[in-house]
Scaffold this motif. Structure first.
Motif, PDB file in Angstrom:
ATOM      1  N   SER A 255      28.760  24.006 -38.545  1.00  0.00           N
ATOM      2  CA  SER A 255      28.410  24.506 -39.885  1.00  0.00           C
ATOM      3  C   SER A 255      28.193  26.008 -39.935  1.00  0.00           C
ATOM      4  CB  SER A 255      27.145  23.791 -40.385  1.00  0.00           C
ATOM      5  OG  SER A 255      27.348  22.410 -40.453  1.00  0.00           O
ATOM      6  N   ASP A 256      28.754  26.720 -38.982  1.00  0.00           N
ATOM      7  CA  ASP A 256      28.669  28.185 -39.009  1.00  0.00           C
ATOM      8  C   ASP A 256      30.055  28.746 -38.701  1.00  0.00           C
ATOM      9  OD1 ASP A 256      27.550  30.672 -39.255  1.00  0.00           O
ATOM     10  OD2 ASP A 256      26.583  30.694 -37.297  1.00  0.00           O
ATOM     11  N   LEU A 257      31.034  28.268 -39.468  1.00  0.00           N
ATOM     12  CA  LEU A 257      32.432  28.552 -39.147  1.00  0.00           C
ATOM     13  C   LEU A 257      32.963  29.790 -39.852  1.00  0.00           C
ATOM     14  CD1 LEU A 257      33.966  24.958 -39.081  1.00  0.00           C
ATOM     15  CD2 LEU A 257      33.623  26.502 -37.157  1.00  0.00           C
ATOM     16  N   HIS A 258      32.328  30.931 -39.645  1.00  0.00           N
ATOM     17  CA  HIS A 258      32.951  32.162 -40.117  1.00  0.00           C
ATOM     18  C   HIS A 258      34.008  32.567 -39.075  1.00  0.00           C
ATOM     19  CE1 HIS A 258      30.741  34.606 -37.212  1.00  0.00           C
ATOM     20  NE2 HIS A 258      29.636  33.982 -37.572  1.00  0.00           N
ATOM     21  N   PRO A 259      34.994  33.387 -39.460  1.00  0.00           N
ATOM     22  CA  PRO A 259      36.107  33.692 -38.555  1.00  0.00           C
ATOM     23  C   PRO A 259      35.683  34.234 -37.194  1.00  0.00           C
ATOM     24  CG  PRO A 259      36.643  34.405 -40.776  1.00  0.00           C
ATOM     25  CD  PRO A 259      35.215  33.951 -40.811  1.00  0.00           C
ATOM     26  N   GLY A 260      34.540  34.918 -37.103  1.00  0.00           N
ATOM     27  CA  GLY A 260      34.108  35.449 -35.821  1.00  0.00           C
ATOM     28  C   GLY A 260      33.715  34.371 -34.824  1.00  0.00           C
ATOM     29  N   ASN A 261      33.442  33.166 -35.323  1.00  0.00           N
ATOM     30  CA  ASN A 261      33.083  32.055 -34.441  1.00  0.00           C
ATOM     31  C   ASN A 261      34.257  31.153 -34.100  1.00  0.00           C
ATOM     32  OD1 ASN A 261      30.412  32.756 -34.122  1.00  0.00           O
ATOM     33  ND2 ASN A 261      29.645  31.406 -35.729  1.00  0.00           N
ATOM     34  N   VAL A 262      35.453  31.536 -34.533  1.00  0.00           N
ATOM     35  CA  VAL A 262      36.664  30.786 -34.205  1.00  0.00           C
ATOM     36  C   VAL A 262      37.592  31.713 -33.436  1.00  0.00           C
ATOM     37  CG1 VAL A 262      38.603  29.441 -35.095  1.00  0.00           C
ATOM     38  CG2 VAL A 262      36.420  29.425 -36.318  1.00  0.00           C
ATOM     39  N   LEU A 263      37.807  31.406 -32.171  1.00  0.00           N
ATOM     40  CA  LEU A 263      38.666  32.215 -31.318  1.00  0.00           C
ATOM     41  C   LEU A 263      39.927  31.435 -30.952  1.00  0.00           C
ATOM     42  CD1 LEU A 263      36.060  33.624 -28.734  1.00  0.00           C
ATOM     43  CD2 LEU A 263      36.614  34.504 -31.008  1.00  0.00           C
ATOM     44  N   LEU A 282      24.199  25.386 -35.508  1.00  0.00           N
ATOM     45  CA  LEU A 282      24.140  24.685 -36.785  1.00  0.00           C
ATOM     46  C   LEU A 282      25.258  23.653 -36.852  1.00  0.00           C
ATOM     47  CD1 LEU A 282      23.425  27.586 -39.306  1.00  0.00           C
ATOM     48  CD2 LEU A 282      21.813  26.020 -38.247  1.00  0.00           C
ATOM     49  N   ALA A 283      24.894  22.398 -36.877  1.00  0.00           N
ATOM     50  CA  ALA A 283      25.859  21.310 -36.999  1.00  0.00           C
ATOM     51  C   ALA A 283      25.355  20.345 -38.063  1.00  0.00           C
ATOM     52  CB  ALA A 283      26.043  20.594 -35.665  1.00  0.00           C
ATOM     53  N   THR A 284      26.271  19.769 -38.820  1.00  0.00           N
ATOM     54  CA  THR A 284      25.915  18.938 -39.964  1.00  0.00           C
ATOM     55  C   THR A 284      26.399  17.515 -39.785  1.00  0.00           C
ATOM     56  OG1 THR A 284      25.990  20.813 -41.494  1.00  0.00           O
ATOM     57  CG2 THR A 284      26.232  18.620 -42.450  1.00  0.00           C
TER      58      THR A 284
END
Length: 417
Positions: A255-263, A282-284
């Protein structure tokens, strides 16, 4: 404009108030079921801009967690090798027994600062809740929900547990073809969650695998060459399937999937490019009611039966005032039906990411919830935000992907990554 200056001052003041107020504003930006879209849009401009904390603090945390001889145990950190710093923690690159690792250390007194801010929020919410026009916002419940979210970020053991759970969710069992030999667990070749290092996880510090040869997914959007476009297409499919699996099969969504957290980890020639997800604090997980609502909405898009989905949402709502207004339930159901029908009509263009906006549909349904007083669990708002981010990334990578082809197997609980 005067409004722009006013909002700049407001956002700047919120950042000065403390980490919890900044996070609250970012969280409120996702609650379109509670706040008007223009407010959510303004609040979404907030970004973390945390200062670096001192090496003295980091050394003190490591000593408390692992003992003064942590270097003798194999952990070696260059105080200047800092990867980044957010609102809650600072991250270093380090060596642990000759292997590269990432060391995440909470900022000084972060738990106390957050609790101080939350206590003030609770008092303000209780005061405002006594005012009739504002009471409908259920601010005390909103603050309690937000506190639960924020407290997870000041205990890195939770992030360690989440990373391990995500890893297990994307690990598959491969049966042996030889009689007498047991099956083996094979991690997904297309998705990677860095694993916490056993024995090196405490409340204030988390040591996990360091992912090398990886770069933010946004970097791939800059390459418009034929090779770059082909690579985007290769990445988009697994990214979308991964998210759909989290939502519909696992009911455990980052639940914190802004582009900086996706590599994206580059291919080594033998394996395809892999999607790497970071910062899993953060997980939902949706409640059974909200999960059914989400599935029903997706089915409604396919079957063009939005009104029935709207009535089910009112029946399953934890709190609602829609039924207390004459014709309220009919109006809400009709509104959901109109949104779904408009979306369903886009099938004439093909349900590609370039033609449809499932995140927009969910956002508009949340607007209706706010207008008609149908309260949903905050977890649903987190899912909507994650959907908006992932859908936008998928569309930028490959707008011609067919959404129905990807979503239908997962809605029917048969999809695979």
């Amino acid at each position: 404009k005067v409004s722009d200056i006013s909002w700049w001052y407001t956002l700047h003041s919120l950042q000065l108030l403390g980490p919890a107020f900044t996070k609250l504003s970012q969280w409120a930006a996702t609650r379109r079921d509670l706040f008007p879209p223009h407010i959510c849009s303004r609040l979404s401009e907030l970004h973390d801009a945390a200062k670096l904390h001192s090496w003295k603090h980091t050394d003190r945390v490591l000593t408390k967690a692992f003992g003064a001889n942590y270097e003798e145990q194999g952990l070696h950190i260059d105080p200047n090798d800092i990867i980044g710093s957010g609102s809650a923690a600072q991250v270093y690159r380090a060596r642990l027994n000759a292997k590269w690792v990432a060391v995440k250390v909470l900022h000084p007194n972060i738990a106390q600062r957050v609790e101080r801010d939350l206590n003030l929020m609770r008092r303000v919410a209780a005061l405002l809740d006594s005012i009739p026009p504002i009471k409908m916002l259920s601010l005390p419940r909103a603050v309690d929900s937000f506190a639960g979210v924020l407290n997870k970020q000041v205990d890195l053991r939770i992030e360690g547990e989440n990373l391990a759970r995500f890893h297990n969710n994307f690990t598959y069992q491969k049966k042996s073809l030889l009689k007498g030999f047991s099956s083996t667990n094979i991690p997904s070749s297309s998705v990677l969650f860095p694993q916490p290092i056993e024995g090196w996880v405490q409340r204030d510090v988390l040591i996990e695998e360091f992912v090398d040869n990886a770069q933010p997914v946004s970097d791939f959007l800059k390459d418009n060459s034929n090779e770059g476009m082909a690579l985007r297409k290769e990445i988009a499919g697994p990214l979308l399937r991964c998210f759909l699996k989290m939502v519909f099969l696992d009911n455990f969504t980052h639940s914190d999937l802004h582009p900086g957290n996706v590599l994206i980890q580059s291919s080594n020639g033998k394996t395809p490019h892999r999607i790497v997800f970071l910062d899993a604090g953060l997980a939902t997980s949706l409640s059974s009611n909200d999960r059914r609502n989400l599935v029903d909405l997706f089915r409604a898009v396919i079957l063009d039966d939005g009104e029935q989905a709207g009535r089910l949402m009112v029946e399953r709502a934890r709190f609602e005032r829609c039924s207390q207004v004459e014709g309220g339930v009919d109006a809400f159901a009709a509104g959901v039906g109109a949104i779904v029908s408009e979306f369903h009509d886009n099938r004439k263009k093909g349900l590609t990411l370039g033609a449809v906006r499932i995140g927009s549909l969910l956002g508009r349904v949340l607007d209706l919830c706010r207008i008609h007083g149908v309260e949903i669990d905050p977890a649903m708002a987190n899912i909507v935000l994650s959907t908006l981010v992932l859908e936008g990334l998928g569309r930028s990578l490959e707008p011609n992907l067919n959404l129905l082809d990807f979503a239908l197997p997962f809605v029917l609980r048969a999809g695979k990554v």
